[in-house]
Design an enzyme around this catalytic site. Structure first.
Site, PDB file in Angstrom:
ATOM      1  N   GLY A 240       0.825  -1.208   0.000  1.00 32.89           N
ATOM      2  CA  GLY A 240       0.000   0.000   0.000  1.00 32.89           C
ATOM      3  C   GLY A 240       0.857   1.255   0.000  1.00 32.89           C
ATOM      4  CB  VAL A 241       1.616   3.897  -2.050  1.00 32.92           C
ATOM      5  CG1 VAL A 241       2.143   5.327  -2.131  1.00 32.92           C
ATOM      6  CG2 VAL A 241       2.731   2.900  -2.395  1.00 32.92           C
TER       7      VAL A 241
ATOM      8  NE  ARG B  80      -1.719   5.684 -10.052  1.00 34.56           N
ATOM      9  CZ  ARG B  80      -2.180   4.939  -9.036  1.00 34.56           C
ATOM     10  NH1 ARG B  80      -1.428   4.667  -7.980  1.00 34.56           N
ATOM     11  NH2 ARG B  80      -3.398   4.437  -9.100  1.00 34.56           N
TER      12      ARG B  80
ATOM     13  N   GLY C  93       6.243   6.460  -7.951  1.00 37.04           N
ATOM     14  CA  GLY C  93       7.250   5.417  -8.011  1.00 37.04           C
ATOM     15  C   GLY C  93       7.517   4.661  -6.723  1.00 37.04           C
ATOM     16  CB  ILE C  94       6.256   4.823  -3.212  1.00 40.78           C
ATOM     17  CG1 ILE C  94       6.781   6.255  -2.990  1.00 40.78           C
ATOM     18  CG2 ILE C  94       6.413   3.978  -1.939  1.00 40.78           C
ATOM     19  CD1 ILE C  94       6.143   7.003  -1.851  1.00 40.78           C
ATOM     20  CG  LEU C  95       3.765  -0.733  -6.534  1.00 44.93           C
ATOM     21  CD1 LEU C  95       3.461  -1.648  -5.361  1.00 44.93           C
ATOM     22  CD2 LEU C  95       2.651  -0.798  -7.570  1.00 44.93           C
TER      23      LEU C  95
ATOM     24  CB  SER D 178      -6.160  -4.723  -4.685  1.00 47.22           C
ATOM     25  OG  SER D 178      -5.276  -3.800  -5.305  1.00 47.22           O
ATOM     26  CD  GLU D 179      -7.448  -0.982  -8.750  1.00 48.16           C
ATOM     27  OE1 GLU D 179      -8.335  -0.521  -9.469  1.00 48.16           O
ATOM     28  OE2 GLU D 179      -6.544  -0.295  -8.245  1.00 48.16           O
TER      29      GLU D 179
ATOM     30  CE1 TYR E 170       1.807  -5.834  -6.520  1.00 40.43           C
ATOM     31  CE2 TYR E 170      -0.526  -6.226  -6.918  1.00 40.43           C
ATOM     32  CZ  TYR E 170       0.486  -5.764  -6.099  1.00 40.43           C
ATOM     33  OH  TYR E 170       0.182  -5.233  -4.878  1.00 40.43           O
TER      34      TYR E 170
ATOM     35  CG  PHE F  12      -1.720 -14.698   0.793  1.00 39.72           C
ATOM     36  CD1 PHE F  12      -0.717 -13.852   0.359  1.00 39.72           C
ATOM     37  CD2 PHE F  12      -2.022 -15.807   0.004  1.00 39.72           C
ATOM     38  CE1 PHE F  12      -0.018 -14.100  -0.815  1.00 39.72           C
ATOM     39  CE2 PHE F  12      -1.322 -16.063  -1.172  1.00 39.72           C
ATOM     40  CZ  PHE F  12      -0.324 -15.211  -1.595  1.00 39.72           C
TER      41      PHE F  12
HETATM   42  C1  LIG Z   1      -1.526   0.296  -6.012  1.00 38.77           C
HETATM   43  C2  LIG Z   1      -0.578   1.252  -5.273  1.00 38.77           C
HETATM   44  C3  LIG Z   1       0.196   0.452  -4.232  1.00 38.77           C
HETATM   45  C4  LIG Z   1       0.359   1.880  -6.302  1.00 38.77           C
HETATM   46  O1  LIG Z   1       1.354   2.641  -5.643  1.00 38.77           O
HETATM   47  P1  LIG Z   1       2.127   3.862  -6.363  1.00 38.77           P
HETATM   48  O2  LIG Z   1       3.270   4.198  -5.509  1.00 38.77           O
HETATM   49  O3  LIG Z   1       1.161   4.897  -6.719  1.00 38.77           O
HETATM   50  O4  LIG Z   1       2.645   3.155  -7.705  1.00 38.77           O
HETATM   51  P2  LIG Z   1       3.856   3.681  -8.627  1.00 38.77           P
HETATM   52  O5  LIG Z   1       3.882   5.172  -8.640  1.00 38.77           O
HETATM   53  O6  LIG Z   1       5.123   2.995  -8.254  1.00 38.77           O
HETATM   54  O7  LIG Z   1       3.355   3.138 -10.024  1.00 38.77           O
HETATM   55  C5  LIG Z   1       4.074   2.253 -10.824  1.00 38.77           C
HETATM   56  C6  LIG Z   1       3.295   2.023 -12.092  1.00 38.77           C
HETATM   57  O8  LIG Z   1       2.093   1.312 -11.767  1.00 38.77           O
HETATM   58  C7  LIG Z   1       0.964   2.014 -12.261  1.00 38.77           C
HETATM   59  N1  LIG Z   1      -0.121   1.786 -11.309  1.00 38.77           N
HETATM   60  C8  LIG Z   1      -0.137   2.139 -10.018  1.00 38.77           C
HETATM   61  N2  LIG Z   1      -1.299   1.748  -9.450  1.00 38.77           N
HETATM   62  C9  LIG Z   1      -2.019   1.154 -10.411  1.00 38.77           C
HETATM   63  C10 LIG Z   1      -3.311   0.565 -10.431  1.00 38.77           C
HETATM   64  N3  LIG Z   1      -4.085   0.504  -9.331  1.00 38.77           N
HETATM   65  N4  LIG Z   1      -3.744   0.050 -11.605  1.00 38.77           N
HETATM   66  C11 LIG Z   1      -2.974   0.092 -12.703  1.00 38.77           C
HETATM   67  N5  LIG Z   1      -1.729   0.651 -12.732  1.00 38.77           N
HETATM   68  C12 LIG Z   1      -1.273   1.171 -11.599  1.00 38.77           C
HETATM   69  C13 LIG Z   1       1.395   3.441 -12.323  1.00 38.77           C
HETATM   70  O9  LIG Z   1       0.621   4.190 -13.232  1.00 38.77           O
HETATM   71  C14 LIG Z   1       2.835   3.309 -12.779  1.00 38.77           C
HETATM   72  O10 LIG Z   1       2.864   3.057 -14.164  1.00 38.77           O
HETATM   73  P3  LIG Z   1       4.095   3.535 -15.092  1.00 38.77           P
HETATM   74  O11 LIG Z   1       5.315   2.818 -14.541  1.00 38.77           O
HETATM   75  O12 LIG Z   1       3.710   3.089 -16.444  1.00 38.77           O
HETATM   76  O13 LIG Z   1       4.167   5.011 -14.905  1.00 38.77           O
HETATM   77  C15 LIG Z   1      -1.338   2.402  -4.562  1.00 38.77           C
HETATM   78  O14 LIG Z   1      -2.102   3.060  -5.513  1.00 38.77           O
HETATM   79  C16 LIG Z   1      -2.257   1.921  -3.458  1.00 38.77           C
HETATM   80  O15 LIG Z   1      -1.843   1.871  -2.303  1.00 38.77           O
HETATM   81  N6  LIG Z   1      -3.535   1.583  -3.787  1.00 38.77           N
HETATM   82  C17 LIG Z   1      -4.503   1.142  -2.807  1.00 38.77           C
HETATM   83  C18 LIG Z   1      -4.107  -0.160  -2.110  1.00 38.77           C
HETATM   84  C19 LIG Z   1      -3.867  -1.277  -3.078  1.00 38.77           C
HETATM   85  O16 LIG Z   1      -4.616  -1.518  -4.015  1.00 38.77           O
HETATM   86  N7  LIG Z   1      -2.780  -2.034  -2.829  1.00 38.77           N
HETATM   87  C20 LIG Z   1      -2.439  -3.222  -3.599  1.00 38.77           C
HETATM   88  C21 LIG Z   1      -2.853  -4.399  -2.797  1.00 38.77           C
HETATM   89  S1  LIG Z   1      -2.614  -5.911  -3.722  1.00 38.77           S
END
Ligand SMILES: CC(C)(COP(=O)(O)OP(=O)(O)OC[C@H]1O[C@@H](n2cnc3c(N)ncnc32)[C@H](O)[C@@H]1OP(=O)(O)O)[C@@H](O)C(=O)NCCC(=O)NCCS
Length: 405
Positions: free
Chosen positions: A82-83, A89, A91-93, A114-115, A119, A405
């Site tokens: 999670g971020v 958006r 780059g933390i993920l 989740s979406e 990944y 999980f």
């Molecule tokens: C999903 C989440 C972790 C992404 O974190 P983030 O730090 O914004 O991701 P990043 O900035 O590192 O993004 C990396 C790439 O993934 C893409 N991306 C991020 N979230 C995405 C999503 N939900 N769906 C599709 N693409 C996504 C970004 O656009 C980016 O693409 P690029 O490399 O082409 O520019 C964050 O939005 C979040 O916490 N969401 C709610 C909780 C969740 O769904 N967690 C996952 C549990 S399985």
């Protein structure tokens, strides 16, 4: 938006609640950590992004095993990703994923997404399909259970880990995709926090005992009282059903499909070849839907390929590409059958080319390598190599992941 730098580091044991608090807010659920949750936390495997004093990103891996074709292997169970919304958006993920994938000691990492769009860019691929059912209990016609000399009983959550642990291990030997549970993980799994019940009753644990009294199947389920315009319309939510004997499988499902007052039964984690279909005379009333279940990412390609077994004898050189993990690039010779497998780096010419994503998708035997040839993601260089490798990577039983999980 906040504009700031962040650092990535491993969490410490006393940071569990902050760690889960951030993830819970990102996923929008109420977190109420227990002592058991804290005991199960592996801080050295939990990465946190920190901005100043604030946690802004999390990702952790749990040390558990997983059944794969013909074996049970260690797999990093990735979760709590999670971020914080203020920091998305940027780059933390991506930073969390690339560090985690490079550091995991296991040859593969797995997760539930989740979406669907998140990944794939990190080399993960859906490797098991899940089937969910929304059964119309007024319409479904379960077949009667004949010849059951056993009985169904309730079990308490305290007794369950000892009674069900061996059964789940045996089930792992039968189906790929099943995560193992230590006694402590079982206890964590069976925690029944009222705030996570979604208005349903406490979890019910049913076991089926054979004629000699041995447990040969179990089901975890909850009910919810509901009242419709024409009377009772209760809902039954089945969380998990595992049976080793055909009679146990039939008897447990019959019990759940014929509960008084119930109008609907939901079950989310079935396999694509789930035998439930055979137990009703009108499968359309099961209302089946296909979705992605377990995602797999091979982190050490040769080690992972040598750890599983193959449905037919195989001897193939695969040219592998991996944008994230340098050591996975190159040509590897895989030989194997149902009893053993080896996979070593080679200079021989390649029979097939694939990226780590396609090999991850096919790893559990639930997706065919040949599927990817149609879009050019797997390329055949030696005629016949693709169908031979596709048959070998397949498995007679579809993978299933029993728990999110
Ligand atoms: C999903 C989440 C972790 C992404 O974190 P983030 O730090 O914004 O991701 P990043 O900035 O590192 O993004 C990396 C790439 O993934 C893409 N991306 C991020 N979230 C995405 C999503 N939900 N769906 C599709 N693409 C996504 C970004 O656009 C980016 O693409 P690029 O490399 O082409 O520019 C964050 O939005 C979040 O916490 N969401 C709610 C909780 C969740 O769904 N967690 C996952 C549990 S399985």
């Amino acid at each position: 938006m906040v504009d700031s730098e962040y650092v990535l580091r491993a969490a410490t044991a006393d940071e569990h609640d902050r760690f889960i608090g951030l993830f819970a807010t990102a996923m929008m659920f109420e977190s109420s950590p227990s002592d058991l949750d804290r005991e199960l936390f592996e801080p050295e495997r939990a990465l946190v992004a920190v901005d100043g004093d604030d946690f802004v990103g999390t990702a952790k891996a749990m040390s558990r095993d997983l059944s794969v074709p013909g074996a049970v292997v260690d797999a990093a169970h990735v979760t709590a990703v999670g971020v914080r919304a203020t920091h998305r958006r940027r780059g933390i993920l991506s930073a969390l994923m690339s560090r985690q994938l490079r550091e995991v000691p296991e040859a593969l990492a797995i997760l539930w997404a989740s979406e669907s769009g998140i990944y794939g860019r990190f080399g993960y691929a859906p490797a098991a399909w899940g089937v969910s059912y929304e059964v119309d209990l007024h319409r479904v016609r379960p077949r009667p259970v004949d010849g059951d000399a056993g009985r169904i009983e309730a079990l308490s959550a305290e007794e369950a880990p000892a009674q069900l642990g061996g059964l789940l291990r045996e089930f792992q030997a039968r189906r790929p995709g099943v995560s193992g549970r230590s006694e402590q993980v079982w206890r964590g799994q069976l925690q029944d926090k009222p705030e996570h019940r979604g208005g349903r009753m406490a979890r019910q644990i049913l076991v089926h005992r054979d004629a000699a009294g041995a447990v040969d199947g179990y089901a975890l389920w909850r009910g919810k009282m509901n009242w419709g315009p024409t009377g009772p319309a209760n809902e039954v939510a089945v969380e998990e059903l595992v049976a080793l004997a055909p009679t146990a499988y039939r008897a447990l499902w019959h019990y759940l499909l014929t509960l008084d007052l119930a109008a609907k039964l939901d079950y989310g984690n079935a396999a694509v070849d789930e035998p439930l279909l055979q137990l009703v005379s009108n499968p359309v009333a099961l209302n089946r839907r296909l979705s992605e279940s377990l995602w797999v990412r091979l982190t050490d390609v040769p080690r992972a390929l040598a750890q599983r077994r193959y449905a037919t004898a195989v001897d193939v050189v695969i040219e592998v590409t991996d944008e994230l993990i340098e050591a996975n690039n190159g040509r590897f010779r895989l030989t194997g059958d149902t009893e053993h497998a080896t996979c070593e780096r080679t200079d021989a010419t390649a029979d097939l080319s694939a990226s780590v994503t396609e090999l991850s998708a096919a790893y559990l035997g639930g997706r065919q390598l040949a599927e990817f040839a149609a879009t050019g993601r797997v390329v055949e260089h030696t005629p016949g190599a693709l169908s031979a490798a596709t048959a070998a990577f397949g498995w007679p039983v579809a993978p299933v992941s029993l728990e999110i999980f």
